[in-house]
Write a protein that holds these residues in place. Sequence first.
Motif, short mmCIF file in Angstrom:
data_model
loop_
_atom_site.label_atom_id
_atom_site.label_comp_id
_atom_site.label_asym_id
_atom_site.label_seq_id
_atom_site.Cartn_x
_atom_site.Cartn_y
_atom_site.Cartn_z
N TYR A 27 0.16 72.95 35.24
CA TYR A 27 -1.08 73.52 34.69
C TYR A 27 -0.73 74.43 33.64
N GLY B 162 -10.93 71.30 33.05
CA GLY B 162 -10.48 69.99 33.11
C GLY B 162 -8.77 69.68 33.35
N PHE B 163 -8.39 70.78 32.97
CA PHE B 163 -6.81 70.81 33.43
C PHE B 163 -6.55 70.80 34.69
N GLN C 198 -6.80 67.68 36.39
CA GLN C 198 -5.73 66.56 36.15
C GLN C 198 -4.55 66.89 36.86
N VAL C 199 -4.02 68.06 37.13
CA VAL C 199 -2.78 68.28 37.62
C VAL C 199 -2.87 68.71 39.05
N LYS C 200 -1.80 68.63 39.78
CA LYS C 200 -1.61 69.19 41.25
C LYS C 200 -0.89 70.52 41.41
#
Length: 190
Positions: A84, A73-74, A77-79
Motif C-alpha cells: 500500500y 482505491g489503493f 487493491q492491495v492486502k
Amino acid sequence: MKEKNHLFSATGIPSLFLIFGVLMLVILSLLGYGTSRQDLRSSSLSLEQTSAYYNACSEAADFYSDLVQTLEGFQAQVKSESSYYKLVSDYLNSQENVKWDSEEHTAEYMNAFSDTQSLAVKVSVFWTDRTADSTASDTVASDTAASDRTVTNNAGLDVASSNIAGILSWNTVVTADWNPDNSQSVYKGE
C-alpha cells in the motif's frame, strides 16, 4: 475738497478672501484625489492577494479529496501495508508540488499563490486493515461515522477527514525575504 476712495477696500478684501478660498478648495480636492487613488490601488492589491489565496486553498482542497479517493482505491487493491505504501509513494512522487516522506507517511503539498507566499498543506496517510473492519459490524459503523466527520481548516473550507488521510497543518508560508519600501511617493501629476 478731496474725496476719499473706498472702492478698493470695498471690493479688494472680499476678492482676496474669495481667491484664497478657491485656492484652498483646489488644494483639498487634489489631496483627496491622491488619497482616493492610493486607496483604490491598495484595495485592488488586497483583492488580488485574497483571490489568489482562496484559489490556492480551493486547489489544495481538491488535491486532498483526490488523494483520499486514490488512497481508497489503493486500499481496495492491495492486502499488505508495505505494498500500500509503495503505491502511495509512487503516486505522490509523480504529483506536482508534493513531497512524500516515506518514514513519517506524510505528504506536503505546496502551492505558490504570489511571489512571496505559498500555501503549505501537510497530510498524513494511514493504513487501515479492511479485513478487520469487515468482521465486526459495529467497527464498520464506527469507522463510517469517523470517516464522515468534517473538519474546517483555517481557510474556512470544509474538508472531509477520513481514516485514510488526515490534515496535519494548513499554513501560509513566506518564501522570500521581506524588503521594506523606504521610498516616499510624491505626486507627479498623473
